[in-house]
Design a protein around this motif. Structure first.
Motif, PDB file in Angstrom:
ATOM      1  N   SER A 153      14.415  69.172  -6.378  1.00 44.46           N
ATOM      2  CA  SER A 153      14.870  70.551  -6.523  1.00 44.46           C
ATOM      3  C   SER A 153      15.594  70.677  -7.855  1.00 44.46           C
ATOM      4  N   LEU A 154      15.543  71.864  -8.448  1.00 47.71           N
ATOM      5  CA  LEU A 154      16.330  72.133  -9.636  1.00 47.71           C
ATOM      6  C   LEU A 154      17.786  72.360  -9.231  1.00 47.71           C
ATOM      7  N   SER A 155      18.699  72.096 -10.149  1.00 47.37           N
ATOM      8  CA  SER A 155      20.114  72.339  -9.872  1.00 47.37           C
ATOM      9  C   SER A 155      20.369  73.849  -9.860  1.00 47.37           C
ATOM     10  N   ARG A 156      21.543  74.232  -9.344  1.00 50.02           N
ATOM     11  CA  ARG A 156      21.882  75.657  -9.317  1.00 50.02           C
ATOM     12  C   ARG A 156      21.990  76.223 -10.732  1.00 50.02           C
ATOM     13  N   LEU A 157      22.526  75.427 -11.667  1.00 52.88           N
ATOM     14  CA  LEU A 157      22.631  75.902 -13.049  1.00 52.88           C
ATOM     15  C   LEU A 157      21.247  76.069 -13.663  1.00 52.88           C
ATOM     16  N   GLN A 158      20.329  75.165 -13.355  1.00 50.03           N
ATOM     17  CA  GLN A 158      18.958  75.296 -13.863  1.00 50.03           C
ATOM     18  C   GLN A 158      18.273  76.538 -13.293  1.00 50.03           C
ATOM     19  N   CYS A 307      18.879  76.757 -24.706  1.00 50.42           N
ATOM     20  CA  CYS A 307      19.542  75.570 -24.147  1.00 50.42           C
ATOM     21  C   CYS A 307      20.910  75.359 -24.783  1.00 50.42           C
ATOM     22  N   LEU A 308      20.975  75.599 -26.084  1.00 51.56           N
ATOM     23  CA  LEU A 308      22.246  75.448 -26.802  1.00 51.56           C
ATOM     24  C   LEU A 308      23.265  76.470 -26.314  1.00 51.56           C
ATOM     25  N   GLU A 309      22.787  77.681 -26.017  1.00 46.22           N
ATOM     26  CA  GLU A 309      23.696  78.719 -25.515  1.00 46.22           C
ATOM     27  C   GLU A 309      24.310  78.301 -24.182  1.00 46.22           C
ATOM     28  N   TYR A 310      23.518  77.623 -23.344  1.00 44.00           N
ATOM     29  CA  TYR A 310      24.028  77.172 -22.054  1.00 44.00           C
ATOM     30  C   TYR A 310      24.843  75.891 -22.176  1.00 44.00           C
ATOM     31  N   GLY A 311      24.367  74.976 -23.024  1.00 39.46           N
ATOM     32  CA  GLY A 311      25.011  73.674 -23.121  1.00 39.46           C
ATOM     33  C   GLY A 311      26.228  73.653 -24.010  1.00 39.46           C
ATOM     34  N   GLY A 312      26.165  74.431 -25.112  1.00 39.73           N
ATOM     35  CA  GLY A 312      27.270  74.403 -26.060  1.00 39.73           C
ATOM     36  C   GLY A 312      27.508  72.990 -26.567  1.00 39.73           C
ATOM     37  N   GLU A 316      25.136  66.847 -21.886  1.00 44.76           N
ATOM     38  CA  GLU A 316      24.467  66.666 -20.594  1.00 44.76           C
ATOM     39  C   GLU A 316      23.870  67.975 -20.090  1.00 44.76           C
ATOM     40  N   ILE A 317      24.630  69.062 -20.219  1.00 43.47           N
ATOM     41  CA  ILE A 317      24.111  70.356 -19.780  1.00 43.47           C
ATOM     42  C   ILE A 317      22.949  70.784 -20.667  1.00 43.47           C
ATOM     43  N   TYR A 318      23.086  70.557 -21.975  1.00 43.23           N
ATOM     44  CA  TYR A 318      21.995  70.890 -22.899  1.00 43.23           C
ATOM     45  C   TYR A 318      20.712  70.170 -22.497  1.00 43.23           C
ATOM     46  N   GLU A 319      20.813  68.875 -22.233  1.00 43.29           N
ATOM     47  CA  GLU A 319      19.626  68.096 -21.870  1.00 43.29           C
ATOM     48  C   GLU A 319      19.081  68.503 -20.506  1.00 43.29           C
ATOM     49  N   GLU A 320      19.976  68.912 -19.599  1.00 46.52           N
ATOM     50  CA  GLU A 320      19.532  69.364 -18.282  1.00 46.52           C
ATOM     51  C   GLU A 320      18.681  70.629 -18.406  1.00 46.52           C
ATOM     52  N   MET A 321      19.093  71.547 -19.291  1.00 45.74           N
ATOM     53  CA  MET A 321      18.317  72.766 -19.501  1.00 45.74           C
ATOM     54  C   MET A 321      17.043  72.467 -20.301  1.00 45.74           C
TER      55      MET A 321
END
Length: 341
Positions: A153-158, A307-312, A316-321
């Protein structure tokens, strides 16, 4: 418009007038008349969506924050039902023996549903000895190695990212292939206010039944769950469609069945369809014998800016997106014509 919304808008207007009055009170009269002339010209000559751009952005942010909170409640509801609890016991997945993810086995892999459990949940389970991050390849040895962690499953943030950044506003239909617990289906309805028709396709009867109960429990609008094989459902493919897939074949079907599924999708996905797939399709199909080239069928869309807008600054968040790849189905007729020319 509801009375509550009327009152809310009236209050906003009153606050705006008060703020303007406060500003004007600090100016001389000739400045006030200059501001008045400028404002009249600005309102007449500027597109309305540009004037209220900040308002619309804030409105969208509030809607997505509210939607994210609802996804959290749904995940908590499903966790309370002890759905897909991470276990140390080997799973019943069909682990790939070649190609992408072929390094995953029953022994070295732990399946954790990312929609239900985020990083903090996992760390908490590790601390309470419910879950381990490592395993011992040889009994009674201290020579431990890291486990592979996988999620179907994708994460909630994804899920939020899908409908905030990847789905074009022109899409009228969402198709989630391999719907599982329904994470994408819930997000499609919540983050669009139910304004797009959404279909989730899931072969597992228990997952499909659970998703239907969750839809009723939370009042999820304009969605349908089909317990079936996607190869039996040509009617679910539409124009102006956004399709989501989270590696739905590799761990569940034989190589031959995977090839059949991709051939079927190649035949039935309509030109212009936007496809979000995790991980890259090129990687998970490179060992398959297909009658077409993925690059000729799908146009890859670079989403680094989103992705950069979400990860900043959070890598880890950048790579997740970034792990969710966006494609557009090419028009095969136009492609064939260009080759002939």
């Amino acid at each position: 418009m509801s009375p509550n919304k009327d009152g809310w808008k009236l209050n906003e207007t009153r606050e705006a007038k008060a703020a303007i009055t406060e500003i004007l009170s600090k100016l001389e009269m000739d400045q006030v008349f200059e501001i008045k002339d400028w404002l009249n010209k600005y309102v007449e000559e500027t597109p309305s969506n540009q004037i209220t751009s900040n308002y619309e952005k804030e409105k969208k942010k509030k809607m997505f924050d509210k939607g994210a909170n609802k996804l959290d409640r749904i995940a908590a509801y499903l966790r309370d039902k002890a759905v897909d609890v991470p276990s140390k016991a080997p799973s019943k997945l069909k682990y790939p023996t070649e190609g992408f993810d072929s390094d995953c086995t029953e022994i070295n892999t732990c399946e954790i549903d990312s929609f239900l459990y985020d990083d903090e949940d996992i760390e908490d389970m590790v601390q309470r000895d419910i879950l381990s991050r490592t395993y011992c390849p040889t009994c009674n040895s201290r020579d431990t190695v890291a486990l592979n962690f996988i999620s179907h499953s994708l994460s909630r943030l994804q899920v939020k990212f899908l409908f905030d950044k990847l789905m074009p506003s022109t899409c009228q239909h969402v198709l989630d292939i391999g719907s599982r617990l329904g994470a994408v289906v819930y997000g499609a309805s919540i983050f669009t206010n139910g304004n797009v028709s959404t279909v989730g396709v899931e072969m597992d009867a228990d997952y499909a039944a659970l998703a239907l109960r969750t839809i009723r429990q939370f009042g999820i609008k304009n969605v349908e769950i089909l317990r079936d094989d996607i190869r039996h459902l040509p009617h679910v493919f539409k124009d102006e469609q956004f399709i989501v897939m989270n590696n739905v074949f590799s761990f569940f079907l034989s190589k031959t069945e995977q090839e059949e599924c991709w051939e079927y999708l190649h035949t039935h996905m309509r030109p212009g369809t936007v496809l979000a797939h995790h991980p890259p399709i090129e990687k998970i199909t490179e060992h398959l014998d297909l009658s077409f080239s993925v690059e000729d069928w799908l146009e890859f869309v670079n989403t680094a800016e989103e992705c950069l807008e979400y990860g900043g600054n959070d890598q880890e968040i950048y790579e997740e997106m970034e792990s969710i790849c966006k494609y557009i189905v090419r028009d095969s007729k136009s492609a064939d014509a260009s080759v002939v020319e």
